[in-house]
Enzyme design. Structure first.
Site, mmCIF file in Angstrom:
data_model
loop_
_atom_site.group_PDB
_atom_site.id
_atom_site.type_symbol
_atom_site.label_atom_id
_atom_site.label_comp_id
_atom_site.label_asym_id
_atom_site.label_seq_id
_atom_site.Cartn_x
_atom_site.Cartn_y
_atom_site.Cartn_z
ATOM 1 N N ASP A 47 -29.457 -65.889 10.746
ATOM 2 C CA ASP A 47 -30.411 -64.289 10.962
ATOM 3 C C ASP A 47 -32.074 -64.749 11.563
ATOM 4 O O ASP A 47 -32.329 -65.321 10.324
ATOM 5 C CB ASP A 47 -30.168 -63.859 9.935
ATOM 6 C CG ASP A 47 -30.264 -62.402 9.773
ATOM 7 O OD1 ASP A 47 -30.876 -62.193 10.916
ATOM 8 O OD2 ASP A 47 -30.036 -61.706 9.106
ATOM 9 N N ASP A 48 -32.502 -65.164 12.392
ATOM 10 C CA ASP A 48 -33.878 -64.671 12.757
ATOM 11 C C ASP A 48 -34.244 -66.518 12.934
ATOM 12 O O ASP A 48 -35.518 -66.738 12.594
ATOM 13 C CB ASP A 48 -34.941 -64.133 11.662
ATOM 14 C CG ASP A 48 -34.308 -62.904 11.681
ATOM 15 O OD1 ASP A 48 -33.459 -62.285 12.203
ATOM 16 O OD2 ASP A 48 -35.111 -62.254 10.532
ATOM 17 N N CYS A 87 -31.622 -57.410 14.886
ATOM 18 C CA CYS A 87 -30.170 -58.087 14.361
ATOM 19 C C CYS A 87 -28.928 -57.488 15.072
ATOM 20 O O CYS A 87 -28.013 -58.306 15.613
ATOM 21 C CB CYS A 87 -30.485 -57.496 12.667
ATOM 22 S SG CYS A 87 -31.234 -58.802 11.981
ATOM 23 N N ASP A 280 -29.276 -64.985 16.202
ATOM 24 C CA ASP A 280 -29.034 -63.843 16.650
ATOM 25 C C ASP A 280 -30.366 -63.571 17.663
ATOM 26 O O ASP A 280 -31.025 -62.481 18.535
ATOM 27 C CB ASP A 280 -28.831 -62.641 15.586
ATOM 28 C CG ASP A 280 -29.901 -62.206 14.945
ATOM 29 O OD1 ASP A 280 -30.786 -63.564 14.260
ATOM 30 O OD2 ASP A 280 -29.671 -61.912 13.109
ATOM 31 N N ASN A 281 -31.866 -63.519 17.106
ATOM 32 C CA ASN A 281 -33.155 -63.357 18.044
ATOM 33 C C ASN A 281 -33.809 -64.213 17.076
ATOM 34 O O ASN A 281 -33.612 -65.031 16.356
ATOM 35 C CB ASN A 281 -33.408 -62.143 17.824
ATOM 36 C CG ASN A 281 -33.500 -61.529 15.780
ATOM 37 O OD1 ASN A 281 -32.290 -61.045 15.954
ATOM 38 N ND2 ASN A 281 -34.539 -61.863 15.325
#
Length: 481
Positions: A47-48, A87, A280-281
């Protein structure tokens, strides 16, 4: 003469007895079945986590030994891109193979944001289940609905406690079963969260780190003078303090990857398992997450094919829309009527030559209050960002606005965000055109440069075709605005 009553009871008894034998025989045949030739699949989603913070991608400071070890027998994708740096929307693309303007998950799923995918979408776990996969999920879910993104099992664990997550999945991945499994393993690290560390200098966001640590984790901490500040961020003490926490969160995540791989190896399942690690990013800092600049969308992606022993790197342009068709192709599970916006890169993962001239991105929302649709084409040299809502100032995610990094920009009255003028970051034109070979950090917009008019027009036409071909409702902006 046997009465009808006794004849009925005898028939019913024989029927039940036969059913019992049938059930036991079925159970026995299940155990005796030959193992499926299809590989097991583990999809790790961070996540991130930006491409900036992994040892195998060239960061000499951060400690990620387990992911670095995985990369030694895998393919490291060097030009891999999410399609939307948010997300929920990004995860919906990972699991559907379609851009969010087509799958319906335009932005966040949780709370009042309330975005959800269209009910007719057939997601990756559903397609795999149809061919006999056991499917399970652990950690951050963040998509809707559960009917669309259905998993047969959902394990519970603190999604900040990576080793605990792996422990919760041990029985599932170790089970002696002829049926292959698909495990969707989603960390909440290294997302911001947990408040500010007021006991530390510059009171950075904790990024999920806690003073007492987590079960089974050996915390790795970083001094603020040793971290690497990417050029798009301000090199302030506050930024460095937050990057140190970001690194610590990633090192904890890495230990969860290592623990699950240990369980796969102990169960004899590792060699026949397809393993993918991605995010995700980009990192949760201004200029990365929620933007479609390179720091927001170019991400780590490590893919270990079943049985792979030799590492390779690939500079093939790879999109998160490619993930579902690639996994399904490797699993020999592609639905007959499947339509994806991406393609399978199985040939490239097998060492065969494969070319790709461009990938696309489509971002519309982050939080419900953050409407800022962008459409992007990214080639090898050139990149065009179309800011559909260019009349609006660029909106901030609430956690990025509160961050010590952004607040240090305001408090020090800086005129730039890293190497980008602040007014260009906040107030964007309709088109941003960058030559990534000459300007990898996207600081010089060539859209108004007469020398690049033909390139601009060519890429504009491609973006419009992309919108038409993928059913993008925002394609109408070309004609009525």
């Amino acid at each position: 003469m046997v009465s009808k009553k006794y004849l009925f009871i005898a028939t019913l008894f024989l029927f039940m007895l036969g059913g019992g034998f049938s059930s036991r025989n079925s159970e026995q045949s299940s155990k005796e079945r030959e193992p499926s030739p299809r590989p097991n699949i583990v999809l790790f989603v961070a996540d991130d986590h930006g491409k900036d913070a992994l040892g195998c991608y060239g960061n000499p400071v951060i400690q990620t030994p387990h992911l670095d070890e995985l990369a030694k027998t895998a393919t490291r994708m060097d030009r891999a891109f999410c399609t939307t740096a948010s997300c929920s929307a990004s995860r919906s693309v990972i699991l559907s193979g379609k851009h969010n303007h087509a799958n319906g998950q335009y932005g966040h799923q949780h709370a009042y944001h309330h975005f959800a995918a269209f009910k007719e979408i057939e997601s990756l776990p559903v397609s795999l289940q149809k061919v006999g996969y056991r499917t399970a999920h652990i950690g951050k879910y963040h998509v809707a609905s559960e009917q669309v993104f259905f998993f047969q099992e959902r394990f519970k664990a603190n999604s900040r406690s990576a080793v605990e997550m792996a422990n919760s999945c041990k029985e599932f991945v170790s089970k002696d079963s002829p049926d292959p499994f698909f495990l969707y393993f989603c960390f909440s690290d290294p997302h911001r969260g947990g408040g500010f560390a007021e006991e530390l200098p510059y009171q950075p966001d904790r990024f999920g780190n806690v003073p007492e640590s987590y079960p089974g984790v050996e915390e790795v901490t970083y001094a603020i003078d040793e971290v690497i500040v990417p050029p798009f961020l301000p090199n302030t003490p506050e930024t460095r303090a937050e990057i140190a926490q970001y690194y610590q969160s990633i090192s904890r995540l890495d230990q969860g990857v290592g623990k699950l791989i240990e369980y796969l190896k102990n169960a004899g399942k590792y060699d026949n398992t397809l393993i993918l690690y991605l995010s995700d990013n980009g990192m949760a800092f201004p200029g990365a997450k929620t933007t479609l600049y390179e720091a927001g969308m170019q991400l780590p992606c490590i893919i270990k094919m079943p049985g792979q022993k030799i590492p390779q790197t690939s500079d093939l342009l790879f999109s998160w829309t490619d993930l579902a068709p690639t996994v399904l192709d490797i699993a020999d599970a592609m639905p007959k009527a499947a339509e994806y916006h991406g393609v399978s890169i199985k040939p490239a993962l097998e060492g065969k030559k494969m070319t790709r001239t461009e990938v696309y991105a489509s971002h519309t929302f982050h939080e419900i209050t953050m409407y800022y649709p962008m459409r992007v084409i990214r080639e090898g040299q050139y990149k065009l960002i179309m800011n559909i809502a260019h009349g609006l100032d660029y909106p901030f995610a609430s956690d990025l606005q509160r961050s010590k990094t952004w607040q240090s920009v305001l408090e020090n009255k800086l005129s730039t965000l890293g190497n980008k003028p602040l007014d260009e970051f906040l107030s964007r034109p309709q088109f941003e055109l960058y030559d990534l070979e000459a300007d990898p950090w996207e600081t010089s917009n060539l859209a108004q440069d007469p020398a690049h008019t033909k390139t601009l027009e060519r890429l504009m036409a491609k973006v419009k075709d992309f919108q038409q071909n993928t059913g993008d409702p925002w394609v109408y902006k070309w004609t009525y605005e």
